[in-house]
Design an enzyme around this catalytic site. Structure first.
Site, PDB file in Angstrom:
ATOM      1  N   SER A   1      -4.467   4.379  -1.206  1.00 19.73           N
ATOM      2  CA  SER A   1      -4.925   2.995  -1.756  1.00 19.73           C
ATOM      3  C   SER A   1      -5.675   2.444  -0.732  1.00 19.73           C
ATOM      4  O   SER A   1      -5.713   2.865   0.620  1.00 19.73           O
ATOM      5  CB  SER A   1      -3.666   2.318  -1.896  1.00 19.73           C
ATOM      6  OG  SER A   1      -4.027   0.892  -2.158  1.00 19.73           O
TER       7      SER A   1
ATOM      8  N   TYR B   1       4.354  -2.333   0.831  1.00 18.34           N
ATOM      9  CA  TYR B   1       3.442  -1.018   0.054  1.00 18.34           C
ATOM     10  C   TYR B   1       2.305  -0.790   0.901  1.00 18.34           C
ATOM     11  O   TYR B   1       1.913   0.520   1.043  1.00 18.34           O
ATOM     12  CB  TYR B   1       2.843  -1.846  -1.160  1.00 18.34           C
ATOM     13  CG  TYR B   1       1.870  -1.123  -2.012  1.00 18.34           C
ATOM     14  CD1 TYR B   1       2.041   0.058  -2.901  1.00 18.34           C
ATOM     15  CD2 TYR B   1       0.442  -1.219  -1.609  1.00 18.34           C
ATOM     16  CE1 TYR B   1       1.291   0.813  -3.537  1.00 18.34           C
ATOM     17  CE2 TYR B   1      -0.354  -0.516  -2.372  1.00 18.34           C
ATOM     18  CZ  TYR B   1       0.072   0.541  -3.233  1.00 18.34           C
ATOM     19  OH  TYR B   1      -1.044   1.118  -4.019  1.00 18.34           O
TER      20      TYR B   1
END
Length: 270
Positions: free
Chosen positions: A146, A159
């Site tokens: 990501s 995350y």
């Protein structure tokens, strides 16, 4: 032909029924002779297989409903992959979860699950499948990360930790295997319109004007990346610029994100 491109991939794809994973399966199918699709829902996997098989009748498609956070799930994956005719030559670690939350209100269980799913599982699968990949004349591992694997962002502390870790692992393993036939690469989407996003994330992105991609567009870029030779791919502009700035001048990014903090906090769950 590039150093990595194959005309016949024998694919292992995790997270195959998610927004990005499903689009990757359809995008990769024409270039595959065999696919092992892994997800948690047997029903969703069966429907995905039905649609793929209708479009590609000659394609060998095996589906595995498994919890890859469990040793049993990983063992079953390795057993099925090991039986592939010709062996596996492409591993795409795509499975992942997200959690938009205030860090001090995340449960320890949620943090452990997020780190296990996004970081520990890809590491363990790379280790377990590496002998199969090394047996190939040419093979690839692509870990799907990501843009938050470079940009620490409020509301996504755990995350970000998982994706920063995945990027570091990918870089280290790439260097460790640089004299082998296995290329290890990192693919990092930016905000994408999938079910992983909560209503709060969607509202925050809209207010901040954050650009979001459709999963089909992400899959198209993935195909281009797969056929090329770059070690990493960061999707989107200005995200690529922010990553560059953050790697060199983190304080500038601190200031820019700091200005967004009131909006982020307004959309964080209480």
């Amino acid at each position: 032909m590039s150093a990595y491109k194959s005309t016949s991939y024998r694919l292992v794809l995790t997270g195959a029924t998610g927004g990005i994973g499903r689009c990757l399966a359809f995008a990769l199918a024409p270039s595959c002779s065999a696919m092992l699709l892994i997800g948690r829902s047997a029903e969703k996997l069966a429907e995905l297989r039905r649609q793929l098989q209708a479009a590609h009748p000659a394609l060998m498609i095996v589906c595995l409903a498994a919890d890859l956070c469990s040793e049993d799930g990983r063992n079953r994956l390795v057993q099925v992959a090991g039986a592939f005719p010709g062996g596996v030559n492409l591993l795409v670690n795509n499975a992942g979860i997200s959690d938009f939350a205030r860090f001090n209100r995340q449960s320890e269980e949620r943090i452990e699950t997020l780190i296990a799913t996004n970081l520990t599982v890809p590491i363990l699968l790379c280790r377990r499948l590496l002998p199969l990949l090394l047996a190939q004349e040419r093979a690839q591992i692509i870990n799907v990360g990501s843009v938050f694997g470079d940009l620490g962002y409020p509301g996504f502390a755990s995350y970000c930790a998982s994706k920063f870790g995945l990027r570091g692992f990918t870089q280290a393993l790439r260097r460790e295997l640089s004299d082998s036939a296995v290329a290890v690469r990192y693919f990092a989407p930016r905000a994408t319109r999938t079910d992983l996003n909560s209503a709060g994330v969607e509202a925050m992105n809209a207010e901040l004007g954050t650009k979001s991609d459709e999963p089909t567009a992400v899959a198209e870029v993935f195909l281009e990346f797969l056929a090329g030779q770059r070690a990493e791919c960061i999707l989107g502009w200005p995200e690529q610029f922010y990553v560059f700035v953050n790697r060199l001048f983190a304080r500038i990014t601190d200031s820019a994100i700091g200005k967004q903090l009131p909006v982020i906090r307004r959309h964080l769950p209480n």
